[in-house]
Design an enzyme around this catalytic site. Sequence first.
Site, PDB file in Angstrom:
ATOM      1  N   TYR A   1       0.925   5.420   5.720  1.00  0.00           N
ATOM      2  CA  TYR A   1       0.755   4.342   4.738  1.00  0.00           C
ATOM      3  C   TYR A   1       0.204   4.943   3.453  1.00  0.00           C
ATOM      4  O   TYR A   1      -0.735   5.736   3.480  1.00  0.00           O
ATOM      5  CB  TYR A   1      -0.202   3.291   5.300  1.00  0.00           C
ATOM      6  CG  TYR A   1      -0.646   2.248   4.299  1.00  0.00           C
ATOM      7  CD1 TYR A   1       0.111   1.105   4.086  1.00  0.00           C
ATOM      8  CD2 TYR A   1      -1.832   2.405   3.579  1.00  0.00           C
ATOM      9  CE1 TYR A   1      -0.296   0.141   3.167  1.00  0.00           C
ATOM     10  CE2 TYR A   1      -2.242   1.458   2.663  1.00  0.00           C
ATOM     11  CZ  TYR A   1      -1.475   0.323   2.464  1.00  0.00           C
ATOM     12  OH  TYR A   1      -1.879  -0.619   1.556  1.00  0.00           O
ATOM     13  N   HIS A   2       0.777   4.559   2.315  1.00  0.00           N
ATOM     14  CA  HIS A   2       0.410   5.147   1.022  1.00  0.00           C
ATOM     15  C   HIS A   2      -0.661   4.302   0.347  1.00  0.00           C
ATOM     16  O   HIS A   2      -0.444   3.147   0.007  1.00  0.00           O
ATOM     17  CB  HIS A   2       1.648   5.228   0.121  1.00  0.00           C
ATOM     18  CG  HIS A   2       1.539   6.256  -0.967  1.00  0.00           C
ATOM     19  ND1 HIS A   2       0.424   6.381  -1.777  1.00  0.00           N
ATOM     20  CD2 HIS A   2       2.407   7.220  -1.380  1.00  0.00           C
ATOM     21  CE1 HIS A   2       0.619   7.369  -2.633  1.00  0.00           C
ATOM     22  NE2 HIS A   2       1.808   7.902  -2.415  1.00  0.00           N
ATOM     23  N   GLY A   3      -1.856   4.888   0.149  1.00  0.00           N
ATOM     24  CA  GLY A   3      -2.895   4.220  -0.612  1.00  0.00           C
ATOM     25  C   GLY A   3      -2.601   4.273  -2.097  1.00  0.00           C
ATOM     26  O   GLY A   3      -1.555   4.770  -2.528  1.00  0.00           O
TER      27      GLY A   3
ATOM     28  N   ARG B   1      -7.635   1.969   0.707  1.00  0.00           N
ATOM     29  CA  ARG B   1      -7.484   1.103  -0.468  1.00  0.00           C
ATOM     30  C   ARG B   1      -8.825   0.657  -1.025  1.00  0.00           C
ATOM     31  O   ARG B   1      -8.868   0.004  -2.081  1.00  0.00           O
ATOM     32  CB  ARG B   1      -6.629  -0.124  -0.134  1.00  0.00           C
ATOM     33  CG  ARG B   1      -5.210   0.221   0.218  1.00  0.00           C
ATOM     34  CD  ARG B   1      -4.244  -0.858  -0.221  1.00  0.00           C
ATOM     35  NE  ARG B   1      -3.960  -0.797  -1.632  1.00  0.00           N
ATOM     36  CZ  ARG B   1      -2.952  -0.104  -2.167  1.00  0.00           C
ATOM     37  NH1 ARG B   1      -2.140   0.600  -1.409  1.00  0.00           N
ATOM     38  NH2 ARG B   1      -2.764  -0.112  -3.475  1.00  0.00           N
TER      39      ARG B   1
ATOM     40  N   GLU C   1       4.477   1.041  -2.805  1.00  0.00           N
ATOM     41  CA  GLU C   1       3.408   0.674  -1.885  1.00  0.00           C
ATOM     42  C   GLU C   1       2.048   1.063  -2.461  1.00  0.00           C
ATOM     43  O   GLU C   1       1.068   0.322  -2.324  1.00  0.00           O
ATOM     44  CB  GLU C   1       3.622   1.367  -0.536  1.00  0.00           C
ATOM     45  CG  GLU C   1       2.637   0.953   0.533  1.00  0.00           C
ATOM     46  CD  GLU C   1       3.046   1.503   1.896  1.00  0.00           C
ATOM     47  OE1 GLU C   1       3.637   0.749   2.683  1.00  0.00           O
ATOM     48  OE2 GLU C   1       2.767   2.701   2.150  1.00  0.00           O
TER      49      GLU C   1
END
Length: 330
Positions: free
Chosen positions: A129-131, A240, A202
């Site tokens: 998952y890309h912050g 995040r 994202e």
Amino acid sequence: MTGGNESCTAGPISMSYLTCLTYILEEWTGVEHIGDYLSYAFYIVWLLFPLVVVFVLPGVIVILFYVSILLLHIYKRKNELKEAYSRDVWAGAREMLATLWDGHGRIWHGYELHGVENIPPGPGLIVFYHGATPVDYIYFSARLYITKKRSCTAVADNFVFRLPGFKILLDVLGVIHGPKEACVRTLKKGCLLGIAPGGVREALFSDEMYTILWSNRKGFAQVAIDAKVPIIPMFTQNVREGFRTLGGIKILRSLYERIRLPVVPLYGGFPVKLRTFIGEPIPYEPNMTAEELAEKTKAAVQVLIEKHQKIPGNIFRALMERFQTEKKED
């Protein structure tokens, strides 16, 4: 100066230090009521201090990038004579950079890496998952190199390759921008390859709800199928909360979709607790389609998010987790 100091302490009631300092400044500058100006200046500084903290802290990461680039140029200059005789002249440079970034992750975020035993000894596609920034992936790569002596190539967006001065850094770290054939070749060489299917979209437009924005992307799954390698899901807790973006502003979303550049401002750099969790690998299955594998991978990343991230994310809570003493379960 002596007369001013004596006047500060003369008389039955001595002045406070700040009052005395104001008195001296008035004598030096000849400006009357300078204390009022100073009070106004202090008020402005106090008022703007949160904005300075919020928008200046991300600059630390930019500075670290360019410090890394400077170190690489120095390293190249010192070792250019060895380049013709060494099989990998940049091995020492990679260890140097890994130490730099791992040290920053330990000090600023108390960075932890869990589940590294799930990474197979051979090639594999790490999907994460890309912050708002990829700083967690950098910490992961650094820790992996230090502890396991393994490099992990990454796929980056095209705009990264246009950043001034970044070429030497990207070359040394083996960062590629695709296409699919280049990714397959990398994996077939026995390397680890990291990719965030959500990419810049994202990073900019997800939020504290940790919504996965992969759309219908399945190219990464086809890469794993063509290379016949497992997919390893990965997620970093509080990613995040360390950095956030203003992606909720609709006009910025429209502007990004038009020019495809990261024009959305980000803020943060908060010293929140970061923990990276690596899930169990999804093995290669010759009969599985790219669509099925993409959905299976997305579900695996979602499981990691639900297991390790409190939603919605909260910056204060993530900061307080730095002071937790109990061991976090994998």
